[in-house]
Motif scaffolding. Structure first.
Motif, PDB file in Angstrom:
ATOM      1  N   LYS A  24      72.504   4.585 -27.233  1.00  0.00           N
ATOM      2  CA  LYS A  24      71.400   4.969 -26.348  1.00  0.00           C
ATOM      3  C   LYS A  24      71.912   5.773 -25.158  1.00  0.00           C
ATOM      4  N   ARG A  25      73.049   6.427 -25.354  1.00  0.00           N
ATOM      5  CA  ARG A  25      73.681   7.224 -24.296  1.00  0.00           C
ATOM      6  C   ARG A  25      73.901   6.381 -23.036  1.00  0.00           C
ATOM      7  N   ASN A  26      74.162   5.092 -23.250  1.00  0.00           N
ATOM      8  CA  ASN A  26      74.450   4.149 -22.166  1.00  0.00           C
ATOM      9  C   ASN A  26      73.312   4.008 -21.169  1.00  0.00           C
ATOM     10  N   ALA A  27      72.064   4.216 -21.637  1.00  0.00           N
ATOM     11  CA  ALA A  27      70.904   3.973 -20.785  1.00  0.00           C
ATOM     12  C   ALA A  27      70.894   2.511 -20.361  1.00  0.00           C
ATOM     13  N   LEU A  28      70.506   2.264 -19.124  1.00  0.00           N
ATOM     14  CA  LEU A  28      70.590   0.932 -18.534  1.00  0.00           C
ATOM     15  C   LEU A  28      69.275   0.165 -18.717  1.00  0.00           C
ATOM     16  N   SER A  29      69.362  -0.966 -19.371  1.00  0.00           N
ATOM     17  CA  SER A  29      68.209  -1.832 -19.601  1.00  0.00           C
ATOM     18  C   SER A  29      68.173  -2.941 -18.559  1.00  0.00           C
ATOM     19  N   ARG A  30      67.082  -3.669 -18.525  1.00  0.00           N
ATOM     20  CA  ARG A  30      66.970  -4.774 -17.569  1.00  0.00           C
ATOM     21  C   ARG A  30      68.094  -5.798 -17.718  1.00  0.00           C
ATOM     22  N   PRO A  31      68.426  -6.257 -18.944  1.00  0.00           N
ATOM     23  CA  PRO A  31      69.532  -7.217 -19.066  1.00  0.00           C
ATOM     24  C   PRO A  31      70.861  -6.653 -18.570  1.00  0.00           C
ATOM     25  N   MET A  32      71.080  -5.355 -18.746  1.00  0.00           N
ATOM     26  CA  MET A  32      72.321  -4.744 -18.266  1.00  0.00           C
ATOM     27  C   MET A  32      72.366  -4.731 -16.746  1.00  0.00           C
ATOM     28  N   TYR A  33      71.239  -4.404 -16.116  1.00  0.00           N
ATOM     29  CA  TYR A  33      71.180  -4.474 -14.657  1.00  0.00           C
ATOM     30  C   TYR A  33      71.460  -5.894 -14.171  1.00  0.00           C
ATOM     31  N   GLU A  34      70.848  -6.869 -14.825  1.00  0.00           N
ATOM     32  CA  GLU A  34      71.044  -8.265 -14.417  1.00  0.00           C
ATOM     33  C   GLU A  34      72.508  -8.668 -14.540  1.00  0.00           C
ATOM     34  N   ALA A  35      73.161  -8.200 -15.601  1.00  0.00           N
ATOM     35  CA  ALA A  35      74.576  -8.517 -15.788  1.00  0.00           C
ATOM     36  C   ALA A  35      75.435  -7.880 -14.700  1.00  0.00           C
ATOM     37  N   MET A  36      75.094  -6.663 -14.283  1.00  0.00           N
ATOM     38  CA  MET A  36      75.855  -6.025 -13.208  1.00  0.00           C
ATOM     39  C   MET A  36      75.618  -6.712 -11.869  1.00  0.00           C
ATOM     40  N   ILE A  37      74.373  -7.115 -11.617  1.00  0.00           N
ATOM     41  CA  ILE A  37      74.081  -7.856 -10.389  1.00  0.00           C
ATOM     42  C   ILE A  37      74.914  -9.129 -10.327  1.00  0.00           C
ATOM     43  N   ALA A  38      74.981  -9.848 -11.444  1.00  0.00           N
ATOM     44  CA  ALA A  38      75.770 -11.081 -11.502  1.00  0.00           C
ATOM     45  C   ALA A  38      77.257 -10.781 -11.306  1.00  0.00           C
ATOM     46  N   ALA A  39      77.729  -9.680 -11.887  1.00  0.00           N
ATOM     47  CA  ALA A  39      79.143  -9.320 -11.739  1.00  0.00           C
ATOM     48  C   ALA A  39      79.479  -8.992 -10.295  1.00  0.00           C
ATOM     49  N   PHE A  40      78.589  -8.279  -9.611  1.00  0.00           N
ATOM     50  CA  PHE A  40      78.829  -7.963  -8.197  1.00  0.00           C
ATOM     51  C   PHE A  40      78.907  -9.249  -7.369  1.00  0.00           C
ATOM     52  N   ALA A  41      78.013 -10.183  -7.635  1.00  0.00           N
ATOM     53  CA  ALA A  41      78.020 -11.451  -6.894  1.00  0.00           C
ATOM     54  C   ALA A  41      79.308 -12.216  -7.155  1.00  0.00           C
ATOM     55  N   GLU A  42      79.757 -12.205  -8.391  1.00  0.00           N
ATOM     56  CA  GLU A  42      81.012 -12.890  -8.736  1.00  0.00           C
ATOM     57  C   GLU A  42      82.189 -12.251  -8.014  1.00  0.00           C
ATOM     58  N   ALA A  43      82.228 -10.920  -7.998  1.00  0.00           N
ATOM     59  CA  ALA A  43      83.336 -10.227  -7.342  1.00  0.00           C
ATOM     60  C   ALA A  43      83.384 -10.539  -5.853  1.00  0.00           C
ATOM     61  N   ASP A  44      82.237 -10.528  -5.199  1.00  0.00           N
ATOM     62  CA  ASP A  44      82.206 -10.803  -3.758  1.00  0.00           C
ATOM     63  C   ASP A  44      82.569 -12.248  -3.437  1.00  0.00           C
ATOM     64  N   ALA A  45      82.317 -13.149  -4.396  1.00  0.00           N
ATOM     65  CA  ALA A  45      82.589 -14.575  -4.154  1.00  0.00           C
ATOM     66  C   ALA A  45      84.028 -14.966  -4.481  1.00  0.00           C
ATOM     67  N   ASP A  46      84.745 -14.115  -5.194  1.00  0.00           N
ATOM     68  CA  ASP A  46      86.098 -14.435  -5.659  1.00  0.00           C
ATOM     69  C   ASP A  46      87.117 -13.632  -4.862  1.00  0.00           C
ATOM     70  N   GLU A  47      87.896 -14.295  -4.032  1.00  0.00           N
ATOM     71  CA  GLU A  47      88.873 -13.603  -3.196  1.00  0.00           C
ATOM     72  C   GLU A  47      89.985 -12.957  -4.006  1.00  0.00           C
ATOM     73  N   GLU A  48      90.172 -13.386  -5.245  1.00  0.00           N
ATOM     74  CA  GLU A  48      91.213 -12.809  -6.090  1.00  0.00           C
ATOM     75  C   GLU A  48      90.806 -11.444  -6.642  1.00  0.00           C
ATOM     76  N   ILE A  49      89.511 -11.145  -6.635  1.00  0.00           N
ATOM     77  CA  ILE A  49      89.043  -9.830  -7.092  1.00  0.00           C
ATOM     78  C   ILE A  49      89.058  -8.892  -5.895  1.00  0.00           C
ATOM     79  N   ARG A  50      89.876  -7.868  -5.965  1.00  0.00           N
ATOM     80  CA  ARG A  50      90.066  -6.981  -4.818  1.00  0.00           C
ATOM     81  C   ARG A  50      89.388  -5.619  -4.983  1.00  0.00           C
ATOM     82  N   ALA A  51      88.982  -5.271  -6.213  1.00  0.00           N
ATOM     83  CA  ALA A  51      88.293  -4.001  -6.442  1.00  0.00           C
ATOM     84  C   ALA A  51      87.613  -4.051  -7.806  1.00  0.00           C
TER      85      ALA A  51
END
Length: 253
Positions: A24-51
């Motif tokens: 689908k040419r990497n078009a972003l669906s609702r579940p994909m957005y939700e997964a990225m939102i969750a990933a951002f929250a995880e990264a900000d909460a984990d001090e071991e993730i630096r970038a």
């Protein structure tokens, strides 16, 4: 962490997010957005993730939002995944580096103005076709794009919806560097590793100052979101979207 079409993994101090929906040419669906939102929250909460490194599978970065999501008016724009995604991206505390290959369309372009560093392939093409579809640009792009590239070029790309290539993106400061298709992701990974090695507090403070007034950016995201939702209810926009699905070209409308 995997979400079928979005792959999130760890690479030492880095979080890697790969958009993996090439059919689908990497078009972003609702579940994909939700997964990225969750990933951002995880990264900000984990001090071991630096970038974070954001990249894609296949020949394109992303064709933007999956327009199937817009075939009916939004019931609750405040909870719409695409709006929640751009809010989360704008508020992200972890540095993020993007590797862009092929086409970057719609939110595939506007998200880049929230990334700290962006690297693109020679084949990369950028397009913000919001007005052509009868909707409003998002992610505070009506504020950030003119600030970055100037009002004249912003009008060309956002009102006329003209596309532009990697060399123009480099000249205008949309991307940091351009490289071969197979080199871009490694370039982004190298930059992210260098960010990860910097003193955390100094990097965070400098990044916050560089990104500008968070309150103003957040307000523009909300203003754009409300106008976007309203546009989806109009007859003209409905016709434009249905024409898109029918394969009708703009000059045939």
């Amino acid at each position: 962490m995997q979400n079928r079409e979005l792959i999130v993994s760890r690479d030492g101090p880095l979080m890697r997010i790969v958009i993996d929906r090439p059919a689908k040419r990497n078009a972003l669906s609702r579940p994909m957005y939700e997964a990225m939102i969750a990933a951002f929250a995880e990264a900000d909460a984990d001090e071991e993730i630096r970038a974070i490194v954001l990249s894609s599978a296949g020949d394109d970065f992303t064709a933007g939002n999956d327009l199937e999501d817009f075939r009916r008016p939004l019931d609750n724009v405040q909870e719409f995944s695409a709006l929640r995604f751009v809010r989360a991206l704008a508020a992200l505390q972890t540095p993020i580096v993007a590797a862009v290959v092929g086409d970057a369309i719609g939110v595939g372009v506007t998200m880049l103005f929230h990334c700290d560093l962006v690297y693109a392939s020679h084949s990369a093409r950028f397009k913000m076709p919001f007005v052509d579809l009868g909707v409003i640009p998002e992610a505070a792009s009506t504020l950030l794009v003119p600030q970055r590239i100037g009002l004249v070029k912003a009008a060309e790309f956002m009102l006329l919806c003209e596309s532009f290539g990697a060399s123009e993106a480099l000249r205008l400061g949309v991307v940091n560097a351009v490289a071969g298709f197979d080199e871009v992701e490694e370039m982004a990974l190298d930059a992210a590793r260098r960010l990860a090695a910097k003193p955390r507090a100094a990097l965070a403070a400098t990044r916050r100052l560089l990104r500008g007034d968070a309150v103003t950016i957040a307000a523009r995201i909300e203003e754009e979101g409300a106008l976007f939702a309203a546009a989806l209810t109009t007859r003209e926009t409905r016709a434009r979207l249905e024409a898109f699905f029918a394969g009708v070209k703009d000059d045939e409308l």
